[in-house]
Enzyme design. Structure first.
Site, PDB file in Angstrom:
ATOM      1  N   TYR A   1      -5.687  16.942  -7.341  1.00  0.00           N
ATOM      2  CA  TYR A   1      -5.322  15.910  -8.539  1.00  0.00           C
ATOM      3  C   TYR A   1      -4.304  16.419  -9.590  1.00  0.00           C
ATOM      4  CZ  TYR A   1      -5.529  12.628 -12.175  1.00  0.00           C
ATOM      5  OH  TYR A   1      -5.327  11.798 -13.362  1.00  0.00           O
TER       6      TYR A   1
ATOM      7  N   LYS B   1      -0.481  15.785 -10.868  1.00  0.00           N
ATOM      8  CA  LYS B   1       0.051  15.295 -11.906  1.00  0.00           C
ATOM      9  C   LYS B   1       1.020  16.259 -12.316  1.00  0.00           C
ATOM     10  CE  LYS B   1      -1.091  12.227 -11.623  1.00  0.00           C
ATOM     11  NZ  LYS B   1      -0.551  10.618 -11.774  1.00  0.00           N
TER      12      LYS B   1
ATOM     13  N   ASP C   1       0.826  -1.150   0.034  1.00  0.00           N
ATOM     14  CA  ASP C   1      -0.210  -0.212  -0.111  1.00  0.00           C
ATOM     15  C   ASP C   1       0.867   1.183   0.127  1.00  0.00           C
ATOM     16  OD1 ASP C   1      -1.650   2.016   0.387  1.00  0.00           O
ATOM     17  OD2 ASP C   1      -2.889   1.048   2.152  1.00  0.00           O
TER      18      ASP C   1
ATOM     19  N   VAL D   1     -10.101   8.840 -20.005  1.00  0.00           N
ATOM     20  CA  VAL D   1     -10.536   7.691 -20.512  1.00  0.00           C
ATOM     21  C   VAL D   1     -11.648   7.072 -19.670  1.00  0.00           C
ATOM     22  CG1 VAL D   1      -9.025   7.136 -22.343  1.00  0.00           C
ATOM     23  CG2 VAL D   1      -8.462   6.371 -19.814  1.00  0.00           C
TER      24      VAL D   1
ATOM     25  N   ASN E   1       2.596   4.601 -12.481  1.00  0.00           N
ATOM     26  CA  ASN E   1       1.197   4.558 -12.837  1.00  0.00           C
ATOM     27  C   ASN E   1       0.286   4.839 -11.752  1.00  0.00           C
ATOM     28  OD1 ASN E   1      -1.205   3.679 -14.952  1.00  0.00           O
ATOM     29  ND2 ASN E   1      -1.276   2.576 -13.177  1.00  0.00           N
TER      30      ASN E   1
ATOM     31  N   THR F   1     -12.030   5.048 -17.406  1.00  0.00           N
ATOM     32  CA  THR F   1     -11.421   3.869 -16.349  1.00  0.00           C
ATOM     33  C   THR F   1     -12.489   4.160 -15.130  1.00  0.00           C
ATOM     34  OG1 THR F   1      -9.967   5.352 -15.573  1.00  0.00           O
ATOM     35  CG2 THR F   1      -9.186   3.615 -17.354  1.00  0.00           C
TER      36      THR F   1
END
Length: 272
Positions: free
Chosen positions: A168, A172, A55, A199, A96, A201
């Site tokens: 967020y 990035k 984790d 996309v 990722n 997901t």
């Protein structure tokens, strides 16, 4: 054949990149947060070489993941302690792992850090710092990074009112900054950043408009391709085409400030 380690890859784009790379004959090591997700990953990719479990929301968990990943390489080299570090390492590491932009409040980890910052910014930093240096580093950014500032003076959201979407996007931007910092500091490593597109997901949501079939291909290409463009360090990519990142991502002074803050927070300096 290349050996590739992909963080946050029990599902979504990480798993898709792993499936593509494995289908091309490469040796893929996945990463899952817990044992159940690891089992899911093995079912989804039966030919996976190994699944690292840990984790990365905590600094201790980040350390465990780095240790397991390096231990896999050591075991694959026959446990030879005298193998040079540049040999006993992955050919590529794809950073990722991430959580999305929907956290409604500032959730803190066991280390007292914002959950989103810990996973999206600090984990890629610390895994980069602790793992044996690969030949290639790939960091996943987002199109959202174009529209924010790095905000290094309030990296942990202690003075601003929490906004999950902005947090967020900042994380990035930090990932792109980290990619370009490593391109400068580790010239022998090809370090790249990319955005996969918005996309559908679990993170992106069902209404995301971009092409899911393209979303995982650039990171796989950057990990193994012998194309001269894929081996160009310090570049930012979208669907295998170069794209200009947020200008702050290219600011060397900001990059080094981010490295310094992450070192201060984690207690681990980035090796030179």
């Amino acid at each position: 054949m290349s050996r590739i380690f992909i963080t946050g890859s029990s599902e979504g784009l990480g798993l898709m990149a792993g499936q593509l790379l494995a289908s091309q004959g490469h040796e893929v090591v996945l990463h899952a947060r817990n044992a159940k997700r690891a089992d899911d990953a093995r079912r989804a990719l039966p030919q996976v070489a190994a699944v690292v479990v840990g984790d990365v929301s905590t600094i201790a968990g980040m350390r465990e993941v780095a240790e397991q990943a390096d231990a896999y390489i050591g075991a694959s080299r026959g446990g030879q302690a005298d193998v040079p570090l540049d040999v006993a390492a992955f050919d590529a590491v794809i950073h990722n792992v991430a959580v999305g932009y929907r956290e409604p409040r500032r959730i803190t980890t066991a280390d007292g850090l914002p959950h989103l910052f810990a996973i999206n910014t600090l984990a890629p930093y610390l895994l980069t710092a602790l793992m044996r240096r690969p030949k290639r580093l790939i960091y996943l950014s987002s199109g959202m990074h174009h529209h924010v500032d790095a905000n290094l003076d309030d990296l942990l959201w202690t003075t601003r009112r929490w906004d999950g979407s902005t947090a967020y996007a900042e994380s990035k931007l930090h990932d792109a900054m980290l990619a370009f910092a490593m391109a400068r500091h580790w010239p022998e490593v090809v370090s790249s950043a990319l955005e996969p597109g918005w996309v559908p997901t679990r993170m992106g949501g069902r209404g995301a408009p971009d092409d899911m079939d393209l979303a995982h291909r650039t990171q796989a290409w950057l990990a193994v391709s012998e194309d001269a463009q894929a081996k160009r360090s310090g570049a930012y990519w979208f669907h295998q085409r170069r794209l200009a990142p947020n200008p702050q991502a290219l600011d060397a002074a900001l990059q080094d400030r981010l490295l310094a803050r992450c070192a201060e927070i984690s207690g681990v300096a980035m090796p030179t």
